[in-house]
Design a protein around this motif. Structure first.
Motif, PDB file in Angstrom:
ATOM      1  N   TYR A 101     -14.436  10.887   5.016  1.00  0.00           N
ATOM      2  CA  TYR A 101     -13.165  11.552   5.538  1.00  0.00           C
ATOM      3  C   TYR A 101     -13.591  12.658   6.338  1.00  0.00           C
ATOM      4  O   TYR A 101     -13.191  13.135   7.272  1.00  0.00           O
ATOM      5  CB  TYR A 101     -12.202  11.743   4.312  1.00  0.00           C
ATOM      6  CG  TYR A 101     -10.802  12.479   4.714  1.00  0.00           C
ATOM      7  CD1 TYR A 101      -9.766  12.067   5.873  1.00  0.00           C
ATOM      8  CD2 TYR A 101     -10.755  13.921   4.546  1.00  0.00           C
ATOM      9  CE1 TYR A 101      -8.954  12.826   6.248  1.00  0.00           C
ATOM     10  CE2 TYR A 101      -9.694  14.626   4.965  1.00  0.00           C
ATOM     11  CZ  TYR A 101      -8.542  14.217   5.770  1.00  0.00           C
ATOM     12  OH  TYR A 101      -7.603  14.548   6.097  1.00  0.00           O
TER      13      TYR A 101
ATOM     14  N   ALA B  68       1.021   4.042  -3.010  1.00  0.00           N
ATOM     15  CA  ALA B  68       0.665   5.497  -2.544  1.00  0.00           C
ATOM     16  C   ALA B  68       1.828   6.368  -2.950  1.00  0.00           C
ATOM     17  O   ALA B  68       1.558   7.453  -3.507  1.00  0.00           O
ATOM     18  CB  ALA B  68       0.377   5.680  -1.117  1.00  0.00           C
TER      19      ALA B  68
ATOM     20  N   VAL C 201       0.924  -1.119   0.053  1.00  0.00           N
ATOM     21  CA  VAL C 201       0.136  -0.113   0.056  1.00  0.00           C
ATOM     22  C   VAL C 201       0.817   1.313  -0.135  1.00  0.00           C
ATOM     23  O   VAL C 201       0.581   2.321  -0.754  1.00  0.00           O
ATOM     24  CB  VAL C 201      -0.904  -0.005   1.256  1.00  0.00           C
ATOM     25  CG1 VAL C 201      -1.750   1.341   1.375  1.00  0.00           C
ATOM     26  CG2 VAL C 201      -2.018  -1.004   0.952  1.00  0.00           C
TER      27      VAL C 201
ATOM     28  N   PRO D  75      -3.111   7.448   6.151  1.00  0.00           N
ATOM     29  CA  PRO D  75      -3.616   6.708   4.898  1.00  0.00           C
ATOM     30  C   PRO D  75      -4.767   7.378   4.208  1.00  0.00           C
ATOM     31  O   PRO D  75      -4.906   8.014   3.060  1.00  0.00           O
ATOM     32  CB  PRO D  75      -3.602   5.529   5.242  1.00  0.00           C
ATOM     33  CG  PRO D  75      -3.063   5.350   6.590  1.00  0.00           C
ATOM     34  CD  PRO D  75      -2.882   6.382   7.107  1.00  0.00           C
ATOM     35  N   LEU D  76      -5.957   7.784   5.161  1.00  0.00           N
ATOM     36  CA  LEU D  76      -6.861   8.063   4.471  1.00  0.00           C
ATOM     37  C   LEU D  76      -6.865   9.784   4.137  1.00  0.00           C
ATOM     38  O   LEU D  76      -7.374  10.164   3.320  1.00  0.00           O
ATOM     39  CB  LEU D  76      -8.028   8.325   5.599  1.00  0.00           C
ATOM     40  CG  LEU D  76      -9.430   8.237   5.117  1.00  0.00           C
ATOM     41  CD1 LEU D  76      -9.924   7.046   4.222  1.00  0.00           C
ATOM     42  CD2 LEU D  76     -10.727   8.120   6.294  1.00  0.00           C
TER      43      LEU D  76
ATOM     44  N   LEU E  70     -13.940   4.389   1.053  1.00  0.00           N
ATOM     45  CA  LEU E  70     -13.228   5.315  -0.217  1.00  0.00           C
ATOM     46  C   LEU E  70     -14.133   6.370  -0.612  1.00  0.00           C
ATOM     47  O   LEU E  70     -13.767   7.268  -1.283  1.00  0.00           O
ATOM     48  CB  LEU E  70     -13.395   4.087  -1.368  1.00  0.00           C
ATOM     49  CG  LEU E  70     -12.633   2.991  -1.229  1.00  0.00           C
ATOM     50  CD1 LEU E  70     -12.537   1.826  -2.342  1.00  0.00           C
ATOM     51  CD2 LEU E  70     -11.036   3.720  -1.251  1.00  0.00           C
TER      52      LEU E  70
ATOM     53  N   THR F 288     -13.909  -0.903   4.088  1.00  0.00           N
ATOM     54  CA  THR F 288     -12.875  -0.178   3.177  1.00  0.00           C
ATOM     55  C   THR F 288     -13.672   0.518   2.111  1.00  0.00           C
ATOM     56  O   THR F 288     -13.195   1.830   1.712  1.00  0.00           O
ATOM     57  CB  THR F 288     -12.003  -1.219   2.536  1.00  0.00           C
ATOM     58  OG1 THR F 288     -11.437  -1.804   3.524  1.00  0.00           O
ATOM     59  CG2 THR F 288     -11.219  -0.512   1.600  1.00  0.00           C
TER      60      THR F 288
ATOM     61  N   TYR G 299      -5.402   9.708   0.920  1.00  0.00           N
ATOM     62  CA  TYR G 299      -6.082   9.127  -0.292  1.00  0.00           C
ATOM     63  C   TYR G 299      -7.184  10.225  -0.691  1.00  0.00           C
ATOM     64  O   TYR G 299      -7.436  10.652  -1.643  1.00  0.00           O
ATOM     65  CB  TYR G 299      -6.955   7.952   0.202  1.00  0.00           C
ATOM     66  CG  TYR G 299      -7.771   7.759  -0.605  1.00  0.00           C
ATOM     67  CD1 TYR G 299      -8.038   7.153  -1.541  1.00  0.00           C
ATOM     68  CD2 TYR G 299      -9.244   8.151   0.117  1.00  0.00           C
ATOM     69  CE1 TYR G 299      -9.200   6.885  -2.554  1.00  0.00           C
ATOM     70  CE2 TYR G 299     -10.697   7.948  -0.800  1.00  0.00           C
ATOM     71  CZ  TYR G 299     -10.488   7.179  -1.944  1.00  0.00           C
ATOM     72  OH  TYR G 299     -11.644   6.968  -2.601  1.00  0.00           O
TER      73      TYR G 299
ATOM     74  N   LEU H 283      -7.274  11.839  -4.402  1.00  0.00           N
ATOM     75  CA  LEU H 283      -8.467  11.744  -5.048  1.00  0.00           C
ATOM     76  C   LEU H 283      -9.130  13.171  -5.223  1.00  0.00           C
ATOM     77  O   LEU H 283      -9.542  13.461  -6.371  1.00  0.00           O
ATOM     78  CB  LEU H 283      -9.459  11.123  -4.232  1.00  0.00           C
ATOM     79  CG  LEU H 283     -11.098  11.050  -4.879  1.00  0.00           C
ATOM     80  CD1 LEU H 283     -10.813  10.266  -5.938  1.00  0.00           C
ATOM     81  CD2 LEU H 283     -11.938  10.293  -3.830  1.00  0.00           C
TER      82      LEU H 283
END
Length: 470
Positions: free
Chosen positions: A419, A183, A179, A439-440, A414, A410, A443, A447
């Protein structure tokens, strides 16, 4: 290459190096992981045996609650059985209830499993109980013998020496490594594109800055004229969301007896506070997306003007929605204060999460406002997506207390609005910093960067046709 371009390139490269280092140094929080505790025992009575857990910050024994427990029926008295319980990896205390009534039970073994790896807890370790309630313990050669005497017998273990943290890290190291590599690759690709794009990336911010006064005036005028002609005027902008909050509060807390919410930080909070922390950011996202999508259609007379910078029109609608959002943030802080949850340094993160949501929705709006001119049905599609999205985002229900598969959890996470909603609750209730969930956070911003890039690209490609179609 000019000095400014060189300096900017060096900054991007340094940022990329720093970001890659931070990604590889990150260690995920144990609270996000679950482990399976297997208790092998024999009892002379059939009973419903429960396991409760406490996490860091919770006090033993007062904070043991039904919300943080699971139970298994022990059947066929006199036979050896293995009972399985799922608990968070950061559980600090485990309370094992032996059922109800008098019984003789022998625990012969305890193992902990995480992603296929197993740790066998030594008998000398699990025989060290920190509390016994209505039960007597005798250490025997094949485990610990427990004699339950009354109605509510239980024992408590401190898991500090069980090695759960090491087990989880060992079981997931390869997954985490892959992961992290993925990333870093995605992050580096975005930075390389940013370096190549160069000046194109600053065109929009430059236009916004040059037209900042016009943008501010248009936003204020848009907010004022939205309810022009109605007797109560802009008051309607606040009445509808407040009524929505009251209806949901009444249905869930009073009608369905939702009661208080136990958060992932182990904090009990009134349902109305937990609900408002999720609804307030969603109201802004919904209002900004609906308004921004129709921005060019509503201001078609400005789109047809050759000299007008139409790229600021979607921002006008998002800023207009921000006025109402600011009011509701203040309303939320007042409501929390009434329940003795006072603002502190963590609360300042609302500014960060609002900014993050602003950028994300703006990227989406640049695409939708351009497409809707050619495909008017998009507004109806968006309304359906928002209706479904409100329930897919954990606003009305608590994802932390539901027995869902890791894959499904998960998928829910997404959703970028997860978040934001979780962030508001962390700022107001859980008192956690946004970088604690690296991590979130990474992400979300990756995105958002992709959405913003695609949105502005679509806007620029279709821009030349706007005046003709409108």
């Amino acid at each position: 290459m000019s000095k400014k371009r060189l300096a900017a390139s060096l900054l991007v490269v340094l940022f990329g190096i720093l970001a890659n280092i931070l990604v590889f140094r990150y260690e995920p929080a144990l609270s996000e992981k679950k482990v399976t505790v297997k208790v092998t025992l024999t009892s002379d009575e059939e009973n419903y045996m429960e396991m409760f857990y406490l996490t860091d910050g919770q006090k033993m024994p007062d904070d043991f609650k039904a919300e943080q427990s699971s139970g298994v029926n022990y059947k066929k008295a006199g036979t050896e059985k293995t009972l399985e319980y799922t608990v968070p990896a950061d559980a600090s205390y485990l309370r094992f209830d032996l059922g109800s009534g008098a019984s003789e039970t022998t625990i012969s073994g305890i193992t902990v499993e995480s992603n296929g790896k197993t740790a066998v807890i030594d008998q000398n370790v699990f025989s060290e109980t920190v509390r016994l309630q209505e039960v007597k313990q005798n250490n025997v050669s094949d485990g610990i013998a427990l004699t339950a005497e009354k109605e509510d017998p239980y024992l408590v273990w401190n898991t500090e020496n069980w090695g759960i943290a090491k087990l989880v890290k060992d079981s997931l190291w390869l997954q985490y490594l892959l992961v992290k590599i993925l990333a870093c690759v995605v992050l580096d690709i975005i930075l390389i594109v940013a370096l190549k794009a160069g000046k194109k990336l600053i065109v929009l911010p430059k236009e916004v800055y040059q037209n900042r006064k016009l943008l501010w005036n248009l936003s204020k005028n848009d907010f004022k004229t939205k309810f022009a002609g109605s007797y109560l005027g802009i008051i309607w902008a606040f009445i509808q969301p407040i009524v929505t909050v009251v209806v949901y509060w009444f249905v869930f807390e009073k009608g369905l007896k939702a009661g208080g919410i136990n958060t992932r930080a182990g904090i009990d909070v009134p349902f109305v506070l937990w609900l408002v922390a999720g609804l307030v950011p969603w109201f802004f996202f919904q209002d900004a997306l609906n308004g921004g999508t129709n921005a060019l259609i509503e201001y078609s007379y400005l789109v047809k003007k050759v000299v007008f910078k139409i790229s600021i029109l979607p921002i006008v609608k998002v800023v207009s929605a921000l006025f109402v959002h600011v009011f509701f943030v203040v309303f939320t802080l007042v409501l929390y204060s009434a329940y003795h949850y006072y603002p502190d340094l963590y609360t300042l993160q609302i500014v960060y999460y609002t900014f993050a949501m602003f950028i994300m929705v703006l990227g989406i709006v640049y695409a939708t406002c351009a497409i809707v001119i050619f495909f008017r049905d998009l507004t109806q599609v968006i309304n359906i997506v928002l209706q479904v999205g409100m329930w897919m985002t954990p606003i009305m229900w608590n994802i932390d207390t539901m027995e869902l598969s890791p894959v499904l959890i998960t998928i829910f996470k997404l959703n970028p609005m997860y978040y934001i909603v979780a962030g508001y609750r962390d700022a107001l209730i859980n008192k956690a910093w946004f970088w604690e969930n690296a991590p979130l956070t990474l992400y979300f911003w990756l995105l958002t960067a992709v959405l913003f890039g695609i949105g502005t690209m679509i806007f620029k490609r279709l821009k030349i046709h706007f005046a003709d179609v409108l």
